[in-house]
Design an enzyme around this catalytic site. Structure first.
Site, PDB file in Angstrom:
ATOM      1  N   GLY A 193       0.829  -1.202   0.000  1.00 54.58           N
ATOM      2  CA  GLY A 193       0.000   0.000   0.000  1.00 54.58           C
ATOM      3  C   GLY A 193       0.860   1.248   0.000  1.00 54.58           C
ATOM      4  O   GLY A 193       2.073   1.195   0.203  1.00 54.58           O
TER       5      GLY A 193
ATOM      6  N   GLY B 194       0.480   5.940   0.289  1.00 54.92           N
ATOM      7  CA  GLY B 194      -0.346   7.129   0.483  1.00 54.92           C
ATOM      8  C   GLY B 194       0.551   8.332   0.466  1.00 54.92           C
ATOM      9  O   GLY B 194       1.749   8.253   0.177  1.00 54.92           O
ATOM     10  N   SER B 195      -0.029   9.502   0.800  1.00 57.21           N
ATOM     11  CA  SER B 195       0.748  10.735   0.755  1.00 57.21           C
ATOM     12  C   SER B 195       1.856  10.737   1.800  1.00 57.21           C
ATOM     13  O   SER B 195       2.832  11.464   1.675  1.00 57.21           O
ATOM     14  CB  SER B 195      -0.176  11.934   0.981  1.00 57.21           C
ATOM     15  OG  SER B 195      -0.849  11.805   2.217  1.00 57.21           O
TER      16      SER B 195
ATOM     17  N   GLY C  98       3.711   7.986   2.710  1.00 55.98           N
ATOM     18  CA  GLY C  98       4.773   7.027   2.480  1.00 55.98           C
ATOM     19  C   GLY C  98       4.266   5.725   1.892  1.00 55.98           C
ATOM     20  O   GLY C  98       3.202   5.676   1.263  1.00 55.98           O
TER      21      GLY C  98
ATOM     22  N   VAL D 262       3.718   1.348   2.452  1.00 51.42           N
ATOM     23  CA  VAL D 262       3.525   0.270   3.404  1.00 51.42           C
ATOM     24  C   VAL D 262       4.043  -1.030   2.783  1.00 51.42           C
ATOM     25  O   VAL D 262       3.702  -1.367   1.649  1.00 51.42           O
ATOM     26  CB  VAL D 262       2.038   0.101   3.774  1.00 51.42           C
ATOM     27  CG1 VAL D 262       1.890  -0.971   4.853  1.00 51.42           C
ATOM     28  CG2 VAL D 262       1.455   1.419   4.262  1.00 51.42           C
TER      29      VAL D 262
ATOM     30  N   LYS E  15       5.500   0.784   7.806  1.00 51.96           N
ATOM     31  CA  LYS E  15       5.141   2.023   7.105  1.00 51.96           C
ATOM     32  C   LYS E  15       6.349   2.943   7.108  1.00 51.96           C
ATOM     33  O   LYS E  15       6.754   3.450   8.155  1.00 51.96           O
ATOM     34  CB  LYS E  15       3.958   2.706   7.799  1.00 51.96           C
ATOM     35  CG  LYS E  15       2.698   1.863   7.767  1.00 51.96           C
ATOM     36  CD  LYS E  15       1.521   2.637   8.285  1.00 51.96           C
ATOM     37  CE  LYS E  15       0.250   1.781   8.169  1.00 51.96           C
ATOM     38  NZ  LYS E  15      -0.944   2.529   8.559  1.00 51.96           N
TER      39      LYS E  15
ATOM     40  N   ASP F 282      -9.349  10.285  10.295  1.00 53.73           N
ATOM     41  CA  ASP F 282      -9.511   9.692   8.965  1.00 53.73           C
ATOM     42  C   ASP F 282     -10.179   8.320   9.065  1.00 53.73           C
ATOM     43  O   ASP F 282      -9.712   7.337   8.475  1.00 53.73           O
ATOM     44  CB  ASP F 282      -8.148   9.571   8.280  1.00 53.73           C
ATOM     45  CG  ASP F 282      -8.274   9.319   6.774  1.00 53.73           C
ATOM     46  OD1 ASP F 282      -9.365   9.547   6.232  1.00 53.73           O
ATOM     47  OD2 ASP F 282      -7.281   8.905   6.157  1.00 53.73           O
TER      48      ASP F 282
END
Length: 557
Positions: free
Chosen positions: A14, A16-17, A19, A21, A37, A129
């Protein structure tokens, strides 16, 4: 921080903004799977300081519905190590339609989510979130845990924009000066709840119209919400729709708290959960008191296969209506310090099975007098506080326990949480009056006016029993052995002698308060005993001896 050489990164799972995973292996910890992460941004000094501060905060959080944080290490940038979920996210489960899931199982997921969120809020942590992508499934999809909470992600991205996902964000956050609060999390919880039961992405119809995210955001600010009727709820649980609409109310003050949601869902789960006898698998039985058998069992509902405690009741047709009435009353109780009754069933021999939540740690009586464990004082004081809170809940509902002993107090959550087992009038209805087994056990906790037949059980007699229990918890002395059939006449002499007991590890200053409370509870006259609600509001865990560091286990050897 850990040593980076102790971890081997595998495939990327995975991003995201903040970093990337990776699936990883923790070599020095029996080669366990972990999720790593790696934060790709946040290289300035201020961001790194904030990240390190947040890492310390993460290490303090321990809850069965929060993804475990194992630590961190530094390679190019800071990497965070979490427990790994073989089952993936709730989002993946719903979108890939991995299996058919019942409404009851969905309710269990959302109850676990509410429990985890309530814990975060109790620690002054706002998620920011909350969505199905940040809810991970474990234990063959039975256990739900929350991840990606707090502000690490915000610090790592060096981004001042809103970090929540459009569609889940509360309308007040969408304004230029919006701030995240606990009620923002409640809004996101409502949207997530809708998604689980509707099995649709929130506002997917607007996204299909290629509507710009800011336009969707503006719709939400102006009151747009998912279609509540898309939720596939069983007909007996329509109240859930009403509570979800309260969660996403435009006014934050009108939204419920997570604690209130837990109470509501606890009642709903028990009132509307039919239990089929074929779904109960008994693993072990033993005789309990005068009313029948106690058993350990598994309760199968779809893919859930949870451990439960079962009480098998001997009854007859003349008592049946009264027993069922009492079972219904017990099912309506919902409190974090009351043992949960899931429901009842009937076997082919027409015996009633009462299904309770499983007390892994067993009774407080066994733990105090049989387990070879040294109990820290903060743990003992928490037990007494939990007992008070459970009693206060019962007394507010005009329910008298009537058989409050350490055998009817059970420990959960690695012995950190105490819950009251309330069998109520079911016990009395099914009892054989000529059998004094249970009476002998309860004798040492009975108020004198009840013992001498002057009155039946009252709230005041419960207070007396609590006083004996408090004395027993703090001294670790069994009243059955200590009183030697002299209760209640010698109780105050025994309390006066408690300070010299070798197990009394608290200071004289605090002991004076403790002993005074016990004496007041054990007053011979009921009118001289304090009310439980007054004890709750004036509880005195105020000294360093009574503190409860969250990182210290209560009773684990």
């Amino acid at each position: 921080m850990n040593n980076s050489r102790d971890f081997k990164l595998r495939e990327r799972i995975g991003s995201g903004s903040y970093g990337v995973v990776y699936k990883g292996i923790w070599i020095t910890n029996k080669s366990v799977k972990v999720a790593v992460k790696c934060l790709e941004k946040g290289n300035n000094k201020d961001s790194e300081t904030n990240i390190l501060r947040e890492i310390r905060n993460l290490q303090e959080l321990k809850h069965e519905n929060i993804v475990t944080f194992h630590g961190s290490y530094r390679q190019k940038n800071i990497c965070l190590i979490f427990e790994y979920s073989d089952c993936g996210s709730l989002y993946d489960y719903l979108q890939k339609k991995i299996g058919k899931v019942s409404n009851i199982e969905k309710l269990h997921w959302m109850l676990q989510c509410a429990n985890g969120m309530e814990y975060l809020h109790s620690k002054k942590t706002v998620h920011r979130d909350l969505k199905t992508q940040n809810l991970l499934l474990f234990n063959n999809y039975r256990t739900l845990k929350i991840c990606d909470f707090g502000t690490v992600k915000q610090y790592a991205t060096e981004n001042t924009e809103l970090i929540g996902t459009i569609g889940y964000m509360a309308p007040e956050v969408c304004t230029s000066d919006g701030k995240y609060t606990e009620k923002c999390d409640v809004f996101s919880y409502g949207i997530t709840f809708w998604e689980v039961f509707a099995e649709k992405k929130p506002f997917n119809d607007l996204q299909k119209q290629n509507m710009h995210p800011l336009a969707i955001q503006n719709r939400i600010i102006n009151g747009a919400r998912p279609n509540i009727n898309d939720m596939q709820i069983c007909k007996d649980s329509n109240l859930i729709k009403a509570i979800i609409e309260k969660c996403w109310d435009r006014d934050p003050e009108r939204r419920p708290t997570m604690k209130g949601l837990i109470t509501f869902l606890g009642i709903d789960l028990r009132l509307y959960t039919p239990i089929n006898f074929e779904d109960i698998e008994i693993t072990e039985c033993f005789v309990i008191g005068r009313y029948g058998l106690g058993c350990k069992a598994y309760w199968r509902t779809g893919f859930l296969n949870q451990k439960v405690d079962v009480k098998i009741i001997r009854s007859n047709s003349q008592k049946e209506i009264n027993i069922l009435r009492e079972i219904y009353k017990l099912k309506a109780l919902a409190h974090q310090n009351i043992v949960t009754l899931y429901g009842a069933s009937r076997n082919p021999e027409d015996q009633l099975y009462m299904i309770f939540e499983y007390a892994k740690c067993g009774s407080l009586n066994n733990f105090l007098h049989l387990a070879k464990v040294k109990f820290p004082l903060h743990c003992k004081m928490k037990w007494t506080e939990h007992c008070l809170q459970g009693l206060d809940y019962l007394h507010n509902k005009n329910i008298v326990h009537g058989d409050l002993t350490t055998n009817n107090l059970f420990l959960f959550d690695d012995c950190r949480k105490l819950k009251i087992f309330l069998f109520g009038q079911v016990n009395e209805i099914t009892n054989n009056p000529t059998d004094n087994t249970q009476f002998t056990e309860s004798f040492y906790y009975m108020a004198p006016e009840v013992l001498y037949g002057e009155t039946t059980f009252t709230k005041e007699s419960d207070v007396y029993s609590f006083g004996i229990i408090m004395w027993e918890i703090l001294t670790e002395v069994n009243p059955v052995a200590k009183f030697n059939d002299n209760q209640p006449s010698t109780i105050h002499e025994i309390i006066d002698d408690t300070q010299s007991n070798e197990n009394s590890d608290y200071s004289n200053r605090h002991f004076t308060k403790v002993k005074s409370t016990i004496k007041r509870c054990c007053s011979k006259s009921p009118k001289d005993r304090p009310l439980i609600k007054n004890l709750c509001s004036n509880w005195f865990i105020d000294g360093p001896e009574f503190q409860n560091p969250s990182r210290i286990n209560c009773c684990i050897t």
